[in-house]
Structures are given as structure tokens and as C-alpha cells.
Motif scaffolding. Sequence first.
Motif, short mmCIF file in Angstrom:
data_model
loop_
_atom_site.label_atom_id
_atom_site.label_comp_id
_atom_site.label_asym_id
_atom_site.label_seq_id
_atom_site.Cartn_x
_atom_site.Cartn_y
_atom_site.Cartn_z
N TRP A 38 -14.31 62.09 101.73
CA TRP A 38 -15.25 61.68 102.62
C TRP A 38 -16.60 61.99 101.84
N GLY A 39 -16.65 63.27 100.94
CA GLY A 39 -17.91 63.30 100.25
C GLY A 39 -18.07 62.43 99.39
N ILE A 40 -16.95 62.00 98.59
CA ILE A 40 -17.16 60.67 97.69
C ILE A 40 -17.60 59.31 98.24
N PHE A 41 -17.08 59.17 99.45
CA PHE A 41 -17.68 58.17 100.06
C PHE A 41 -19.07 58.36 100.80
N ILE A 42 -19.66 59.21 100.86
CA ILE A 42 -20.83 59.49 101.07
C ILE A 42 -21.79 59.31 99.65
N THR A 43 -21.36 59.99 98.89
CA THR A 43 -22.14 59.87 97.55
C THR A 43 -21.76 58.62 96.77
N VAL A 65 -19.65 63.00 92.19
CA VAL A 65 -18.40 62.54 92.48
C VAL A 65 -17.38 63.48 91.86
N ILE A 66 -17.51 64.06 90.85
CA ILE A 66 -16.66 64.96 90.19
C ILE A 66 -16.76 66.43 90.80
N PHE A 67 -17.86 66.68 91.42
CA PHE A 67 -18.30 67.95 92.34
C PHE A 67 -17.18 67.72 93.57
N CYS A 68 -17.33 66.53 94.17
CA CYS A 68 -16.40 66.14 95.33
C CYS A 68 -15.28 66.32 95.12
N ASN A 117 -13.02 73.59 102.58
CA ASN A 117 -12.98 72.31 101.78
C ASN A 117 -13.47 71.18 102.12
N LEU A 118 -13.14 70.91 103.52
CA LEU A 118 -13.57 69.82 104.47
C LEU A 118 -15.23 69.73 104.43
N VAL A 119 -15.66 71.08 104.90
CA VAL A 119 -16.92 71.23 105.05
C VAL A 119 -17.81 71.29 103.66
N CYS A 120 -17.17 71.93 102.84
CA CYS A 120 -17.93 71.60 101.37
C CYS A 120 -17.94 70.42 100.88
N GLY A 121 -16.81 69.58 100.99
CA GLY A 121 -16.80 68.11 100.64
C GLY A 121 -17.76 67.33 101.35
N LEU A 122 -18.06 67.62 102.53
CA LEU A 122 -19.28 67.00 103.23
C LEU A 122 -20.75 67.34 102.54
N CYS A 123 -20.82 68.69 102.48
CA CYS A 123 -21.83 69.30 102.07
C CYS A 123 -22.26 68.70 100.66
N VAL A 124 -21.33 68.60 99.65
CA VAL A 124 -21.50 68.21 98.37
C VAL A 124 -21.74 66.62 98.43
N GLY A 125 -21.07 66.07 99.44
CA GLY A 125 -21.43 64.48 99.34
C GLY A 125 -22.76 64.17 99.67
#
Length: 174
Positions: A38-43, A65-68, A117-125
Motif C-alpha cells: 500500500w505504501g509503495i502504491f501511494i509513493t 520505496v525502499i523504506f516501504c 507495519n500496516l500503519v507504518c507502510g501507510l505512513c511512510v507511503g
Amino acid sequence: MSSGSSSWSRALTQISPYTFAAVGIAISIGVSVLGAAWGIFITGSSLIGAAIKAPRITSKNLISVIFCEAVAIYGVIVAIILQTKLESVPKSLIHHPDSLRAGYAIFSSGIIVGFANLVCGLCVGIIGSSCALSDAQNSNLFVKILVIEIFGSALGLFGVIVGIIMSAQATWPA
């Protein structure tokens, strides 16, 4: 005691602790990968769009993208740790309180890590998306927003730490 609470307590104690442990491990890795995707998609979508205006941003903004992707790796690492916590016990001790505690500890650890990690992925994205769009407008903003993104990615590490601490309770009866 009402029959509703009785049936719930009976269900929670009669389900194998190995089932809870397996579900926890699956949630740890599966939901972490979902957060990363999800984060990679947003970013990624913002990065590609902003790169039309300023192609110079493409390579340096791939760090978002690497952070995600690190979020997915956190889930894999914890799943491996949780898998090593599984031990075989005799059938007579499957529903022993220590077995139940171990199964619930692995389950809850997987839940915590997966959803952190779900929330973290969204945050980073979202921060990575903002970083790409801001960098396309003003290159001086890249490092400032990257620092904020690093703080966002630390949320996933906090989830991993809490998950590891919780999994320490997983001691099976001898």
C-alpha cells in the motif's frame, strides 16, 4: 455465568494453540506485506506523476520505496522469529495453560507486528508521496521531508520490538 461467555471461553480454550500461533505468524507477514504494498502504491504513483515535471527526482526518491519495502522485511523477520518459538508438546499437554499462553503470545505478537507495519507502510507511503511532490517543486525540501519519513519508518521498528517482547512469553510446557 451466561451461556455466551461460557461458549466463548470454551472455544478459546479448545482451539489448538498451534492454530493461534500459525494465524499470528501469517498475520505478521501477510499484513506487513500489505502495508508495504500500500505504501509503495501511494509513493510510486506520486513519484511517477511528479517525475513528469522534474525527471531528476526519480532516482533519489526511490529511497521512499525502499523504506516501504523495509516494512515487509520487518514482517518476514518477526515471522521467522515466531516460527522458531513453536515447539512440539505431547498431545496430553496441548490444552495446558502454558500451551495456551504460548499460542496466544505468538498470536498477539503477530497481530501487533502486522498491524503496526500496516500503519507504518501507510505512513511512510504518504510521507514519501509528499516528498516526491515537494521535491519536484523545490529540491531544498527533500532532506527535510526525508528526516520526517525516517521517523515514520521507526513506527514499524517499534512494532517489531513490542512483538519480540510479547513473543518472549511463548514458553511451551516440558
